[in-house]
Design a protein around this motif. Structure first.
Motif, PDB file in Angstrom:
ATOM      1  N   GLN A 139      -7.819  -5.898   2.028  1.00  0.00           N
ATOM      2  CA  GLN A 139      -8.895  -6.125   3.207  1.00  0.00           C
ATOM      3  C   GLN A 139      -9.623  -7.098   3.002  1.00  0.00           C
ATOM      4  O   GLN A 139      -9.975  -7.833   1.794  1.00  0.00           O
ATOM      5  CB  GLN A 139      -9.805  -4.741   3.050  1.00  0.00           C
TER       6      GLN A 139
ATOM      7  N   GLY B 111      -1.140   0.905  -4.885  1.00  0.00           N
ATOM      8  CA  GLY B 111      -2.275   1.690  -4.490  1.00  0.00           C
ATOM      9  C   GLY B 111      -3.063   1.087  -3.487  1.00  0.00           C
ATOM     10  O   GLY B 111      -4.058   1.655  -2.944  1.00  0.00           O
ATOM     11  N   GLY B 112      -2.773   0.074  -3.027  1.00  0.00           N
ATOM     12  CA  GLY B 112      -3.660  -0.703  -2.025  1.00  0.00           C
ATOM     13  C   GLY B 112      -4.333  -2.180  -2.484  1.00  0.00           C
ATOM     14  O   GLY B 112      -4.145  -2.790  -3.593  1.00  0.00           O
ATOM     15  N   SER B 113      -5.147  -2.331  -1.510  1.00  0.00           N
ATOM     16  CA  SER B 113      -6.170  -3.579  -1.570  1.00  0.00           C
ATOM     17  C   SER B 113      -6.709  -4.275  -3.026  1.00  0.00           C
ATOM     18  O   SER B 113      -6.242  -5.067  -3.811  1.00  0.00           O
ATOM     19  CB  SER B 113      -7.399  -3.536  -0.710  1.00  0.00           C
TER      20      SER B 113
ATOM     21  N   THR C  65      -8.730   3.035   5.767  1.00  0.00           N
ATOM     22  CA  THR C  65      -8.750   2.069   6.356  1.00  0.00           C
ATOM     23  C   THR C  65      -7.428   1.329   6.957  1.00  0.00           C
ATOM     24  O   THR C  65      -6.638   0.971   5.799  1.00  0.00           O
ATOM     25  CB  THR C  65      -9.540   0.759   5.695  1.00  0.00           C
ATOM     26  N   VAL C  66      -7.290   1.349   8.086  1.00  0.00           N
ATOM     27  CA  VAL C  66      -5.869   1.257   8.311  1.00  0.00           C
ATOM     28  C   VAL C  66      -5.543   0.707   9.911  1.00  0.00           C
ATOM     29  O   VAL C  66      -6.304   0.907  10.683  1.00  0.00           O
ATOM     30  CB  VAL C  66      -5.044   2.348   8.022  1.00  0.00           C
TER      31      VAL C  66
ATOM     32  N   GLY D 123       1.456   3.743   5.335  1.00  0.00           N
ATOM     33  CA  GLY D 123       0.406   2.674   5.941  1.00  0.00           C
ATOM     34  C   GLY D 123       1.245   1.592   6.474  1.00  0.00           C
ATOM     35  O   GLY D 123       2.461   1.346   6.962  1.00  0.00           O
ATOM     36  N   VAL D 124       0.346   0.521   7.031  1.00  0.00           N
ATOM     37  CA  VAL D 124       0.817  -0.642   7.570  1.00  0.00           C
ATOM     38  C   VAL D 124       1.106  -1.827   6.675  1.00  0.00           C
ATOM     39  O   VAL D 124       1.961  -2.502   6.865  1.00  0.00           O
ATOM     40  CB  VAL D 124      -0.177  -0.995   8.564  1.00  0.00           C
ATOM     41  N   TYR D 125       0.296  -1.616   5.530  1.00  0.00           N
ATOM     42  CA  TYR D 125       0.531  -2.869   4.622  1.00  0.00           C
ATOM     43  C   TYR D 125       1.707  -2.660   3.977  1.00  0.00           C
ATOM     44  O   TYR D 125       2.508  -3.812   3.591  1.00  0.00           O
ATOM     45  CB  TYR D 125      -0.150  -2.834   3.264  1.00  0.00           C
TER      46      TYR D 125
ATOM     47  N   SER E 155      -7.647   1.710  -3.900  1.00  0.00           N
ATOM     48  CA  SER E 155      -7.112   1.686  -2.404  1.00  0.00           C
ATOM     49  C   SER E 155      -8.442   0.696  -1.776  1.00  0.00           C
ATOM     50  O   SER E 155      -9.443   0.988  -2.267  1.00  0.00           O
ATOM     51  CB  SER E 155      -6.857   3.057  -1.637  1.00  0.00           C
TER      52      SER E 155
ATOM     53  N   GLN F 264      -9.700   1.621   1.175  1.00  0.00           N
ATOM     54  CA  GLN F 264     -10.586   2.442   1.808  1.00  0.00           C
ATOM     55  C   GLN F 264     -11.468   3.403   0.704  1.00  0.00           C
ATOM     56  O   GLN F 264     -12.489   3.592   1.160  1.00  0.00           O
ATOM     57  CB  GLN F 264      -9.643   3.923   2.535  1.00  0.00           C
TER      58      GLN F 264
ATOM     59  N   GLY G 120       0.959  -1.116   0.029  1.00  0.00           N
ATOM     60  CA  GLY G 120       0.004   0.063   0.188  1.00  0.00           C
ATOM     61  C   GLY G 120       0.942   1.047  -0.026  1.00  0.00           C
ATOM     62  O   GLY G 120       1.935   1.223  -0.363  1.00  0.00           O
ATOM     63  N   GLY G 121       0.421   2.456   0.603  1.00  0.00           N
ATOM     64  CA  GLY G 121       1.166   3.556   0.558  1.00  0.00           C
ATOM     65  C   GLY G 121       2.501   3.319   1.617  1.00  0.00           C
ATOM     66  O   GLY G 121       2.100   2.548   2.665  1.00  0.00           O
TER      67      GLY G 121
ATOM     68  N   GLU H 134      -8.151  -3.766  10.742  1.00  0.00           N
ATOM     69  CA  GLU H 134      -8.130  -2.331  10.264  1.00  0.00           C
ATOM     70  C   GLU H 134      -9.487  -1.369  10.465  1.00  0.00           C
ATOM     71  O   GLU H 134     -10.432  -1.628   9.672  1.00  0.00           O
ATOM     72  CB  GLU H 134      -7.810  -2.223   8.565  1.00  0.00           C
TER      73      GLU H 134
HETATM   74  N1  GLU Z   1      -6.449  -0.579   3.909  1.00  0.00           N
HETATM   75  C1  GLU Z   1      -5.766  -0.131   2.872  1.00  0.00           C
HETATM   76  C2  GLU Z   1      -6.017  -0.522   1.405  1.00  0.00           C
HETATM   77  O1  GLU Z   1      -6.532  -1.551   1.381  1.00  0.00           O
HETATM   78  C3  GLU Z   1      -4.450  -0.068   3.010  1.00  0.00           C
HETATM   79  C4  GLU Z   1      -3.963   0.218   4.647  1.00  0.00           C
HETATM   80  C5  GLU Z   1      -2.263   0.399   4.676  1.00  0.00           C
HETATM   81  O2  GLU Z   1      -1.661   0.423   3.811  1.00  0.00           O
HETATM   82  O3  GLU Z   1      -1.961   0.109   5.803  1.00  0.00           O
HETATM   83  O4  GLU Z   1      -5.793   0.072   0.473  1.00  0.00           O
END
Ligand code: GLU
Length: 319
Positions: free
Chosen positions: A85, A65-67, A192-193, A35-37, A146, A148, A31-32, A116
């Motif tokens: 997610q 870009g995320g999920s 969403t994180v 973030g945590v991903y 993403s 979110q 992800g970014g 998250e």
């Molecule tokens: N939940 C976010 C997504 O699906 C990413 C959160 C993160 O990067 O920690 O894009």
């Protein structure tokens, strides 16, 4: 000069010669960077790459870009694994919501990670105190791709609203949104994180900003009707100026792959994580309370990948 060049060339040849026969590269979508991903992917790769001499797997985990972007990249064969997610794992596998008519039947679950919460942060001077107060304001709804952004669309639809009900619906990436909040370019951001994370830390330390409750009938229905949502609390005291708990709903971060990724590759990755589980948990505060039992069961709606199953059986965690 010549001698040095030759030595470097010879060394490159030697390394290349030894490595090319077997080395396999795997890519994990994250992800970014704030973030945590990103930390999930980097941490998994760090543990995998410690054993490259034994198993020849080399792992990289670039920012994405995320999920939704990760699931699409795995489906296209551009990435081997990724973080997504739990709601989007479900929809991608079942061909529902954004994936209507586009089911990814080969999507496979590996394990879930941290929770998250759906997180809304508003500038204190915006007057936003509840989710309903967002309408008519400038809101960063998240970059396309993403999780979110996609979940925000679901929330808005459940409330009978759309992004048109905001004065501005910007699509900044996580790495840009906290600065935009601080610079008064937007009144609120949505993410969403897992918590705590760098993005919300930045948002709440650069400007007086509050985490906003996301509650009400529409949210209750979403949680009651869908197995991949649950009520969630962001504990008070994690971020500057936010000493009270924040009530919202949330999903799980999950680690997914494709049925077309070989069993031994997935097995090796899973083994690297769970053989070094204490080390893994120490790599981010959002991982501190992870348990093996929950990780192999919660938030997984696609079938388990056989390579993961092999390891879980070996450990006696599943039959
Ligand atoms: N939940 C976010 C997504 O699906 C990413 C959160 C993160 O990067 O920690 O894009």
């Amino acid at each position: 000069m010549k001698a040095i060049k030759f030595a470097a060339f010879a060394a490159a040849l030697a390394v290349g010669g030894a490595a090319t026969a077997q080395e396999r590269f795997i890519t994990i979508g994250t992800g970014g960077q704030t973030g945590v991903y990103f930390v999930v992917g980097q941490s998994i790769c760090r543990l995998v790459n410690r054993g490259t001499a034994d198993h020849n797997l080399k792992c990289t985990a670039p920012s994405t870009g995320g999920s939704i972007a990760n699931i699409n990249a795995i489906k296209a064969g551009d990435m081997d694994m990724g973080v997504a997610q739990s709601d989007w794992q479900y929809h991608a596998y079942n061909g529902s919501s954004q994936f209507e008519g586009d089911a990814f039947g080969d999507l496979r679950a590996v394990f879930s990670v941290h929770g998250e919460p759906f997180t809304v942060v508003a500038r204190a001077d915006s007057g936003i105190e509840t989710f309903d107060d967002l309408f008519g304001k400038r809101v960063n709804v998240g970059n396309p791709g993403s999780g979110q952004r996609a979940t925000m669309d679901v929330v808005l639809e459940a409330m009978g609203k759309s992004a048109d009900d905001f004065a501005l619906a910007s699509e900044l990436k996580p790495a840009e949104q906290s600065a935009a909040l601080g610079d008064n370019k937007v009144d609120a951001i949505v993410y969403t994180v897992g918590h705590p994370n760098g993005s919300i830390q930045e948002a709440t330390s650069t400007v007086d900003a509050k985490l906003v409750d996301v509650t009400g009938e529409a949210i209750d229905s979403l949680v009651n009707d869908n197995p991949y949502y649950a009520k969630a609390t962001i504990p008070g005291g994690m971020y500057k100026g936010n000493d009270e708990d924040t009530e919202t709903f949330g999903v799980k971060a999950t680690f997914v792959t494709s049925a077309s990724v070989p069993d031994d590759v997935v097995y090796t990755v899973v083994k690297a994580v769970f053989d070094n589980f204490d080390r893994f948990k120490g790599l981010h505060p959002a991982f501190a309370n992870l348990s093996e039992e929950e990780m192999i069961a919660d938030g997984l709606s696609a079938p388990l990948h056989p390579g993961a199953e092999m390891y879980y059986k070996e450990r006696g965690w599943i039959e």
